[in-house]
Design a protein around this motif. Sequence first.
Motif, mmCIF file in Angstrom:
data_model
loop_
_atom_site.group_PDB
_atom_site.id
_atom_site.type_symbol
_atom_site.label_atom_id
_atom_site.label_comp_id
_atom_site.label_asym_id
_atom_site.label_seq_id
_atom_site.Cartn_x
_atom_site.Cartn_y
_atom_site.Cartn_z
ATOM 1 N N ILE A 61 46.884 40.933 46.278
ATOM 2 C CA ILE A 61 46.850 39.504 45.976
ATOM 3 C C ILE A 61 48.058 39.091 45.140
ATOM 4 C CG2 ILE A 61 45.546 37.683 44.784
ATOM 5 C CD1 ILE A 61 42.996 39.237 45.412
ATOM 6 N N GLY A 62 48.650 37.949 45.499
ATOM 7 C CA GLY A 62 49.692 37.339 44.688
ATOM 8 C C GLY A 62 49.203 36.001 44.151
ATOM 9 N N PHE A 63 49.651 35.643 42.948
ATOM 10 C CA PHE A 63 49.209 34.404 42.319
ATOM 11 C C PHE A 63 50.408 33.524 41.978
ATOM 12 C CE2 PHE A 63 45.984 37.574 41.239
ATOM 13 C CZ PHE A 63 44.805 36.908 41.559
ATOM 14 N N VAL A 64 50.284 32.222 42.266
ATOM 15 C CA VAL A 64 51.274 31.224 41.849
ATOM 16 C C VAL A 64 50.509 30.076 41.206
ATOM 17 C CG1 VAL A 64 53.169 29.711 42.541
ATOM 18 C CG2 VAL A 64 52.750 31.820 43.815
ATOM 19 N N PHE A 65 50.953 29.664 40.012
ATOM 20 C CA PHE A 65 50.253 28.609 39.280
ATOM 21 C C PHE A 65 51.178 27.415 39.043
ATOM 22 C CE2 PHE A 65 48.473 32.716 38.015
ATOM 23 C CZ PHE A 65 47.137 32.529 38.326
ATOM 24 N N GLN A 66 50.597 26.312 38.556
ATOM 25 C CA GLN A 66 51.398 25.124 38.267
ATOM 26 C C GLN A 66 52.469 25.444 37.236
ATOM 27 O OE1 GLN A 66 49.144 21.696 37.046
ATOM 28 N NE2 GLN A 66 50.941 20.510 36.491
ATOM 29 N N PHE A 67 52.097 26.196 36.221
ATOM 30 C CA PHE A 67 53.051 26.610 35.195
ATOM 31 C C PHE A 67 53.405 28.063 35.483
ATOM 32 C CE2 PHE A 67 50.273 23.336 33.402
ATOM 33 C CZ PHE A 67 51.218 22.349 33.186
ATOM 34 N N HIS A 68 54.670 28.343 35.520
ATOM 35 C CA HIS A 68 55.161 29.598 36.085
ATOM 36 C C HIS A 68 54.750 30.841 35.294
ATOM 37 C CE1 HIS A 68 58.133 29.174 32.884
ATOM 38 N NE2 HIS A 68 58.346 27.946 33.337
ATOM 39 N N TYR A 69 54.473 30.699 33.994
ATOM 40 C CA TYR A 69 54.083 31.824 33.145
ATOM 41 C C TYR A 69 55.095 32.976 33.190
ATOM 42 C CZ TYR A 69 49.631 29.373 32.913
ATOM 43 O OH TYR A 69 48.652 28.419 32.726
ATOM 44 N N LEU A 70 56.371 32.626 33.277
ATOM 45 C CA LEU A 70 57.409 33.644 33.150
ATOM 46 C C LEU A 70 57.553 34.021 31.681
ATOM 47 C CD1 LEU A 70 60.114 32.160 35.543
ATOM 48 C CD2 LEU A 70 58.386 33.889 36.072
ATOM 49 N N ILE A 71 58.000 35.233 31.429
ATOM 50 C CA ILE A 71 58.181 35.704 30.056
ATOM 51 C C ILE A 71 59.594 35.371 29.614
ATOM 52 C CG2 ILE A 71 58.194 37.747 28.568
ATOM 53 C CD1 ILE A 71 56.134 38.964 30.517
ATOM 54 N N ASN A 72 59.712 34.567 28.563
ATOM 55 C CA ASN A 72 61.006 33.993 28.190
ATOM 56 C C ASN A 72 62.041 35.014 27.744
ATOM 57 O OD1 ASN A 72 60.454 31.271 28.771
ATOM 58 N ND2 ASN A 72 59.367 31.011 26.835
ATOM 59 N N TYR A 73 61.606 36.149 27.180
ATOM 60 C CA TYR A 73 62.580 37.124 26.688
ATOM 61 C C TYR A 73 62.979 38.148 27.763
ATOM 62 C CZ TYR A 73 58.398 40.018 25.873
ATOM 63 O OH TYR A 73 57.221 40.705 26.017
ATOM 64 N N LEU A 74 62.444 37.985 28.987
ATOM 65 C CA LEU A 74 62.855 38.805 30.117
ATOM 66 C C LEU A 74 63.660 37.949 31.095
ATOM 67 C CD1 LEU A 74 59.563 40.777 30.935
ATOM 68 C CD2 LEU A 74 61.488 41.526 29.507
ATOM 69 N N ASN A 75 64.704 38.524 31.685
ATOM 70 C CA ASN A 75 65.453 37.759 32.677
ATOM 71 C C ASN A 75 64.685 37.715 33.999
ATOM 72 O OD1 ASN A 75 66.078 40.133 34.164
ATOM 73 N ND2 ASN A 75 68.003 40.428 33.040
ATOM 74 N N VAL A 76 65.246 37.014 34.978
ATOM 75 C CA VAL A 76 64.563 36.809 36.249
ATOM 76 C C VAL A 76 64.192 38.153 36.894
ATOM 77 C CG1 VAL A 76 64.960 36.056 38.632
ATOM 78 C CG2 VAL A 76 65.486 34.514 36.727
ATOM 79 N N TYR A 77 65.157 39.040 36.977
ATOM 80 C CA TYR A 77 64.912 40.354 37.591
ATOM 81 C C TYR A 77 63.798 41.098 36.850
ATOM 82 C CZ TYR A 77 65.791 44.995 39.531
ATOM 83 O OH TYR A 77 65.642 46.208 40.159
ATOM 84 N N GLU A 78 63.845 41.079 35.528
ATOM 85 C CA GLU A 78 62.866 41.814 34.729
ATOM 86 C C GLU A 78 61.464 41.221 34.851
ATOM 87 O OE1 GLU A 78 65.990 43.283 31.249
ATOM 88 O OE2 GLU A 78 64.934 41.356 31.070
#
Length: 206
Positions: free
Chosen positions: A79-96
Amino acid sequence: MIKVSNISHFYGDEQVLYDISLEIKEDELVFLSGDSGSGKSTLLSILSTLLKPSSGELLIDDSTLDDVENLDKFRQENIGFVFQFHYLINYLNVYENIALAALDDKKKNINSLLENLGILELSSRYPNEISGGQRQRVALARALINEPKIIFADEPTGSLDSKNSKIVYELLSLAVKNGTTVVVASHDMQIQDHATQTIRMIDGKI
């Protein structure tokens, strides 16, 4: 793929879903539509195994969740999840950010996935250095990296303009063509142009 039989759900004494039955087949893009409070997000949470229904049965590939020994592992692999707010981790770059979600044998595919999504040049940037539309594409890459059978998206374009919303829906449609089933709960009627099935929720019922 997914079969729901007679599902109802309560939050305390408040009933929010009433005897829901539906079927989602492989390679479908399903649009769950409805106003706020209609029950679509609760239904999406149940379909995606994040919430156990008060009553009724959920089958994924003919198995109930009681048949799954390790639910966290099942989600990561299927399963993959996509939400309205991306919940990316700010101290990690895109690749990380994507590597953090990736299974070990899938990490080698990160750059090719970023290239397919048109954001390879962003791989070393941080979430606060890219636009909202780009962040949502990164979130989509994170959802796709383990090649899940199903992607569940809850208001994935809620914070995007119409141009970026269209890009996200086109990418979800491409995922369907590549063999992933996609279920989207949204207010945004744009997705109806891409959906193979539309399920309209009103007051907890279909």
